[in-house]
Design an enzyme around this catalytic site. Structure first.
Site, short mmCIF file in Angstrom:
data_model
loop_
_atom_site.label_atom_id
_atom_site.label_comp_id
_atom_site.label_asym_id
_atom_site.label_seq_id
_atom_site.Cartn_x
_atom_site.Cartn_y
_atom_site.Cartn_z
N LYS A 84 6.58 5.12 18.68
CA LYS A 84 6.11 4.51 17.43
C LYS A 84 4.66 4.89 17.16
CE LYS A 84 5.48 0.08 17.50
NZ LYS A 84 5.76 -1.36 17.67
N CYS B 99 2.76 8.48 5.93
CA CYS B 99 3.37 7.15 5.92
C CYS B 99 3.12 6.46 4.59
CB CYS B 99 2.80 6.30 7.05
SG CYS B 99 3.55 4.67 7.15
N GLY C 5 16.59 9.13 13.28
CA GLY C 5 15.82 7.94 12.97
C GLY C 5 16.66 6.72 12.71
#
Length: 301
Positions: free
Chosen positions: A45, A130, A265
């Site tokens: 992560k 992101c 994912g």
């Protein structure tokens, strides 16, 4: 025997199957479900310089053929990772790759400097894409100059394999890829989530606290395959493909489009064994079609 091994810069992977950051925790969470040594590598992560609480709840929502998330890079910071998490995961027989993010360029640099001495980490994935943070991340990934600046700074701080994760929320992803390649990236990974939104019509408000979030899952796969195919033709460095891979057939699409490796994912939330099933499929596919190496299939489209 089929040779599934691939190379990403100086990083040698036993097979092209990786996990996508943010969907696999630190790897140890999945150790009871799969044999991590079966994977080419796992990407943990997102890790930042300082601890992050992430976005307020609710920050995940199901959508048709996918999901929206706005977790916001929640983590306890790089020092906590080095002291408490790294010792627990360093000995898995699979390449450990750290996803690195930051609010400013100096943050990226400092995280990489602190990670560089760790022997068990041979690659990082720099997240400039992101869509769930208000500072950095997306801002760096949507312009060639921003992407190049981060890559140049990280390249000076990180001596090993450098992967840059690209955003699909741009006009031409190939231009961003060429910009990071010119500043020393060893590979690019794409795509990150697409910016999306969902509304609860009964409550008359968005499902996510942040209103918008990152769309992932099968819904984005055709876009991801197209962008990988385009990027492969635009750069000389390896391209890692991701976006809606739910099974081996999906993974093979990316490899035929030119991807050197793939990341799994959203599928990890559906079936924790998806990654190893993809490895098995790729080996079986090569056997059935008479290919001795997975590399023979790369970019046949």
């Amino acid at each position: 025997m089929v040779d599934l091994s691939v190379n990403i810069g100086s990083l040698h992977l036993k097979n092209p199957v990786l996990t996508a950051s943010g969907t696999f925790g630190y790897g140890k969470e999945f150790a009871d479900f799969i044999d991590l040594s079966r994977l080419g590598g796992y990407i943990i992560k997102g890790t930042t310089l300082e601890p992050r609480e992430g976005n307020p709840y609710p920050r995940m929502a199901e959508t048709p053929s996918g999901m929206l998330n706005a977790v916001g890079l929640q983590n306890k910071g790089v020092d906590y990772f080095i002291e408490h998490i790294y010792p627990q995961i360093r000995d898995y027989d699979s390449e450990l790759i750290v996803n690195v993010s930051g609010a400013k360029i100096e943050d990226y640099e400092e995280v990489c400097r602190r990670l560089a001495p760790l022997d068990g980490i041979n690659a990082i994935e720099v997240n400039i894409s992101c869509p769930n943070v208000k500072q950095g991340g997306m801002a760096f990934g949507t312009t060639c100059s921003g992407a190049a600046q981060v890559t140049k700074a990280v390249r000076q701080a990180w001596p090993k394999t450098l992967i840059v994760k690209l955003s699909p929320n741009v006009t031409d992803i190939t231009e961003i890829a060429k910009a990071v390649e010119s500043e020393g990236a060893d590979a690019v990974s794409l795509i990150n989530t697409m910016l999306g939104m969902a509304i609860d019509v009964e409550k008359r408000r968005p499902y996510l606290s942040t209103i918008t979030g990152g769309l992932s899952g099968p819904a984005v796969r055709p876009v991801a395959v197209r962008m990988v195919w385009q990027t492969v033709k635009a750069v000389k460095i390896p391209v890692i493909g991701l976006g809606g891979i739910m099974n081996g057939r999906d993974a093979m699409e990316f490899i035929l489009a030119g991807a050197t490796a793939v990341q799994i994912g959203t599928a990890n939330f559906v079936d924790p064994q998806t990654t190893v099933m993809v490895v098995d499929y790729l080996e079986d596919y090569c056997t059935r079609h008479g290919f001795k190496s997975i590399n023979e299939l790369r970019g046949l489209i």
